[in-house]
Motif scaffolding. Structure first.
Motif, PDB file in Angstrom:
ATOM      1  N   TYR A   3       0.820  -1.204   0.000  1.00 61.65           N
ATOM      2  CA  TYR A   3       0.000   0.000   0.000  1.00 61.65           C
ATOM      3  C   TYR A   3       0.856   1.258   0.000  1.00 61.65           C
ATOM      4  CZ  TYR A   3      -3.210  -3.677   1.418  1.00 61.65           C
ATOM      5  OH  TYR A   3      -3.934  -4.836   1.472  1.00 61.65           O
ATOM      6  N   ALA A   4       0.204   2.411  -0.004  1.00 58.28           N
ATOM      7  CA  ALA A   4       0.905   3.688  -0.038  1.00 58.28           C
ATOM      8  C   ALA A   4       1.801   3.846   1.186  1.00 58.28           C
ATOM      9  CB  ALA A   4      -0.108   4.831  -0.089  1.00 58.28           C
ATOM     10  N   THR A   5       2.907   4.539   1.005  1.00 61.09           N
ATOM     11  CA  THR A   5       3.812   4.810   2.118  1.00 61.09           C
ATOM     12  C   THR A   5       3.473   6.125   2.820  1.00 61.09           C
ATOM     13  OG1 THR A   5       5.396   5.882   0.621  1.00 61.09           O
ATOM     14  CG2 THR A   5       5.685   3.530   1.028  1.00 61.09           C
ATOM     15  N   THR A   6       2.726   6.990   2.153  1.00 57.28           N
ATOM     16  CA  THR A   6       2.303   8.251   2.765  1.00 57.28           C
ATOM     17  C   THR A   6       1.127   7.985   3.697  1.00 57.28           C
ATOM     18  OG1 THR A   6       2.898   9.372   0.700  1.00 57.28           O
ATOM     19  CG2 THR A   6       1.614  10.627   2.304  1.00 57.28           C
ATOM     20  N   THR A   7       1.197   8.458   4.917  1.00 56.24           N
ATOM     21  CA  THR A   7       0.120   8.218   5.876  1.00 56.24           C
ATOM     22  C   THR A   7      -1.094   9.085   5.534  1.00 56.24           C
ATOM     23  OG1 THR A   7       0.755   9.972   7.416  1.00 56.24           O
ATOM     24  CG2 THR A   7       1.848   7.816   7.670  1.00 56.24           C
ATOM     25  N   PRO A   8      -2.281   8.676   5.985  1.00 55.97           N
ATOM     26  CA  PRO A   8      -3.458   9.519   5.763  1.00 55.97           C
ATOM     27  C   PRO A   8      -3.290  10.930   6.324  1.00 55.97           C
ATOM     28  CG  PRO A   8      -4.149   7.321   6.391  1.00 55.97           C
ATOM     29  CD  PRO A   8      -2.659   7.358   6.546  1.00 55.97           C
ATOM     30  N   VAL A   9      -2.661  11.057   7.473  1.00 55.31           N
ATOM     31  CA  VAL A   9      -2.443  12.381   8.065  1.00 55.31           C
ATOM     32  C   VAL A   9      -1.587  13.248   7.148  1.00 55.31           C
ATOM     33  CG1 VAL A   9      -1.317  13.608   9.971  1.00 55.31           C
ATOM     34  CG2 VAL A   9      -2.786  11.639  10.446  1.00 55.31           C
ATOM     35  N   ASP A  10      -0.525  12.658   6.602  1.00 52.28           N
ATOM     36  CA  ASP A  10       0.347  13.412   5.705  1.00 52.28           C
ATOM     37  C   ASP A  10      -0.344  13.730   4.378  1.00 52.28           C
ATOM     38  OD1 ASP A  10       2.415  13.551   7.515  1.00 52.28           O
ATOM     39  OD2 ASP A  10       3.447  11.769   6.745  1.00 52.28           O
ATOM     40  N   ARG A  12      -3.519  14.305   4.006  1.00 58.10           N
ATOM     41  CA  ARG A  12      -4.459  15.403   4.279  1.00 58.10           C
ATOM     42  C   ARG A  12      -3.728  16.725   4.400  1.00 58.10           C
ATOM     43  NH1 ARG A  12      -6.873  11.632   8.881  1.00 58.10           N
ATOM     44  NH2 ARG A  12      -8.025  10.179   7.538  1.00 58.10           N
ATOM     45  N   ARG A  13      -2.595  16.711   5.083  1.00 61.05           N
ATOM     46  CA  ARG A  13      -1.826  17.937   5.255  1.00 61.05           C
ATOM     47  C   ARG A  13      -1.344  18.462   3.893  1.00 61.05           C
ATOM     48  NH1 ARG A  13       1.975  16.002   8.249  1.00 61.05           N
ATOM     49  NH2 ARG A  13       0.883  16.356  10.227  1.00 61.05           N
ATOM     50  N   ALA A  14      -0.838  17.576   3.064  1.00 60.48           N
ATOM     51  CA  ALA A  14      -0.357  17.986   1.742  1.00 60.48           C
ATOM     52  C   ALA A  14      -1.500  18.468   0.858  1.00 60.48           C
ATOM     53  CB  ALA A  14       0.377  16.822   1.076  1.00 60.48           C
ATOM     54  N   PHE A  15      -2.653  17.804   0.973  1.00 62.09           N
ATOM     55  CA  PHE A  15      -3.818  18.194   0.189  1.00 62.09           C
ATOM     56  C   PHE A  15      -4.278  19.591   0.568  1.00 62.09           C
ATOM     57  CE2 PHE A  15      -8.646  17.666  -0.109  1.00 62.09           C
ATOM     58  CZ  PHE A  15      -8.688  18.186  -1.392  1.00 62.09           C
ATOM     59  N   ARG A  16      -4.333  19.868   1.855  1.00 64.35           N
ATOM     60  CA  ARG A  16      -4.752  21.198   2.309  1.00 64.35           C
ATOM     61  C   ARG A  16      -3.788  22.276   1.792  1.00 64.35           C
ATOM     62  NH1 ARG A  16      -9.256  22.868   5.382  1.00 64.35           N
ATOM     63  NH2 ARG A  16     -10.172  21.065   6.409  1.00 64.35           N
ATOM     64  N   LYS A  17      -2.512  21.975   1.817  1.00 62.62           N
ATOM     65  CA  LYS A  17      -1.521  22.930   1.326  1.00 62.62           C
ATOM     66  C   LYS A  17      -1.700  23.175  -0.170  1.00 62.62           C
ATOM     67  CE  LYS A  17       3.471  23.766   1.223  1.00 62.62           C
ATOM     68  NZ  LYS A  17       4.816  23.236   1.606  1.00 62.62           N
ATOM     69  N   ARG A  80      -5.876   3.518   0.228  1.00 61.73           N
ATOM     70  CA  ARG A  80      -4.594   2.987   0.687  1.00 61.73           C
ATOM     71  C   ARG A  80      -3.689   2.572  -0.472  1.00 61.73           C
ATOM     72  NH1 ARG A  80      -6.773  -2.733   3.275  1.00 61.73           N
ATOM     73  NH2 ARG A  80      -7.126  -3.837   1.300  1.00 61.73           N
ATOM     74  N   MET A  81      -4.214   2.537  -1.682  1.00 64.21           N
ATOM     75  CA  MET A  81      -3.447   2.073  -2.828  1.00 64.21           C
ATOM     76  C   MET A  81      -2.715   3.202  -3.545  1.00 64.21           C
ATOM     77  SD  MET A  81      -2.486  -0.669  -4.176  1.00 64.21           S
ATOM     78  CE  MET A  81      -3.591  -1.826  -3.360  1.00 64.21           C
ATOM     79  N   THR A  82      -2.887   4.443  -3.111  1.00 63.76           N
ATOM     80  CA  THR A  82      -2.279   5.565  -3.811  1.00 63.76           C
ATOM     81  C   THR A  82      -1.678   6.560  -2.826  1.00 63.76           C
ATOM     82  OG1 THR A  82      -2.747   7.472  -5.255  1.00 63.76           O
ATOM     83  CG2 THR A  82      -4.575   6.655  -3.924  1.00 63.76           C
ATOM     84  N   GLU A  83      -0.641   7.229  -3.272  1.00 64.15           N
ATOM     85  CA  GLU A  83      -0.040   8.300  -2.474  1.00 64.15           C
ATOM     86  C   GLU A  83      -0.864   9.586  -2.561  1.00 64.15           C
ATOM     87  OE1 GLU A  83       2.476   7.371  -0.715  1.00 64.15           O
ATOM     88  OE2 GLU A  83       3.035   5.530  -1.784  1.00 64.15           O
ATOM     89  N   LEU A  84      -1.827   9.626  -3.461  1.00 63.71           N
ATOM     90  CA  LEU A  84      -2.637  10.823  -3.652  1.00 63.71           C
ATOM     91  C   LEU A  84      -3.739  10.929  -2.597  1.00 63.71           C
ATOM     92  CD1 LEU A  84      -3.190  10.712  -7.528  1.00 63.71           C
ATOM     93  CD2 LEU A  84      -1.495  12.059  -6.264  1.00 63.71           C
ATOM     94  N   PRO A  85      -4.205  12.142  -2.319  1.00 66.44           N
ATOM     95  CA  PRO A  85      -5.386  12.284  -1.461  1.00 66.44           C
ATOM     96  C   PRO A  85      -6.627  11.782  -2.187  1.00 66.44           C
ATOM     97  CG  PRO A  85      -4.809  14.403  -2.418  1.00 66.44           C
ATOM     98  CD  PRO A  85      -3.706  13.453  -2.792  1.00 66.44           C
TER      99      PRO A  85
END
Length: 299
Positions: A3-10, A12-17, A80-85
């Protein structure tokens, strides 16, 4: 691998930015986890998960028959399958205020970056069908307040969708959007807007991010990314497009199989096995622990 290595928290933070940058973000609709990975591979900004697609995946119409557990389960598999939001369609929140609160927390736990909750009555209808009914303003506001109060990650995006344009007109949609923003909505999804001028009017009415729905065969004209950027939209979705294309191709392939008895003539239209293996990252699995299991990837 997996699965993706980027956590859901990260995520969301990147998406908001990214959303705060003001540029128009492109979110094609994923119809399964593998298509989400392909959306990422092709360089898009995020993944949209449509309630209509999730219903269709179960062979059901989009009239409120799917459940929270079904939506959360499939949303988790895709996110969980993507690094994207990934943003998911949460219909009306699967009930009223307390149900909305649970919906938000379930979808947070499923790893989504955000959701939208609409102001239709229960049971809801597909947003581009005739005969929709919307709840009163007080009920719509309570749903959004419940969603905002229930979230635990402040970067989890709570978007309010309003379907009132088709039922009561543009002025009602502008007023409803303002009230939903006042209730705490982070973004607005004005459904079934008909023209660029209507999108522009919505842009002038509220100062939060706006989503444009470019679904085919619906109420809205199909505008380009540039046209939508020019009137100040922040996210554009093509919610069912990839499913429609995939099902259209499948239908034609089945017709060809009936007519010819083989699919040799359609090989060029297929995803090559090597491309599929690359997309699911066979090589990473092969190298993970060759002492446990080993295989050769054919090219």
């Amino acid at each position: 691998m997996l699965y993706a290595t980027t956590t859901p928290v990260d995520k969301r933070r990147a998406f908001r930015k990214l959303l705060a940058s003001g540029e128009l973000l492109r979110f094609p609709g994923a119809f399964n986890p593998l298509s989400a990975r392909l959306i990422e591979r092709k360089g898009f900004d995020g993944v949209y998960i449509s309630g209509a697609v999730l219903a269709a995946d179960l062979g059901l119409p989009d009239i409120g028959l799917t459940t929270l557990s079904e939506i959360a389960g499939r949303g988790r598999q895709i996110a969980r399958m993507t690094e994207l939001p990934a943003i998911i369609d949460a219909d009306t929140g699967f009930g009223e205020s307390m149900n909305v609160a649970r919906t938000v927390q379930e979808l947070e736990d499923a790893g989504l970056a955000g959701l939208h909750i609409e102001d239709q009555v229960n049971p809801k209808r597909c947003g581009h069908l005739d005969g929709k009914e919307v709840v009163d303003t007080d009920t719509a506001i309570k749903r959004i307040r419940a969603a905002v109060d229930a979230r635990r990650d402040p970067n989890f995006l709570v978007m309010a969708r309003t379907d009132i344009r088709a039922a009561e007109g543009l002025d009602a949609a502008l007023d409803r959007a303002r009230r939903l923003v006042d209730a705490g909505a982070d973004a607005i999804f004005p459904e079934a807007m008909r023209t660029l001028d209507e999108f522009a009017a919505m842009r002038a009415a509220v100062d939060v991010p706006l989503l444009a729905n470019m679904t085919e065969f619906g109420k809205s004209d199909l505008f380009s990314v540039q046209q939508l950027a020019d009137v100040g939209m922040n996210i554009v979705i093509w919610p069912v497009s990839m499913l429609r294309l995939a099902m259209g191709a499948t239908g034609r392939a089945l017709d060809h199989l009936n007519a010819e008895g083989h699919l040799t003539g359609l090989l060029d239209a297929m995803q090559h096995r090597a491309d599929l293996y690359d997309l699911v990252d066979y090589e990473a699995y092969n190298h993970f622990d060759t002492s446990v299991f080993n295989f050769t990837v054919e090219r």
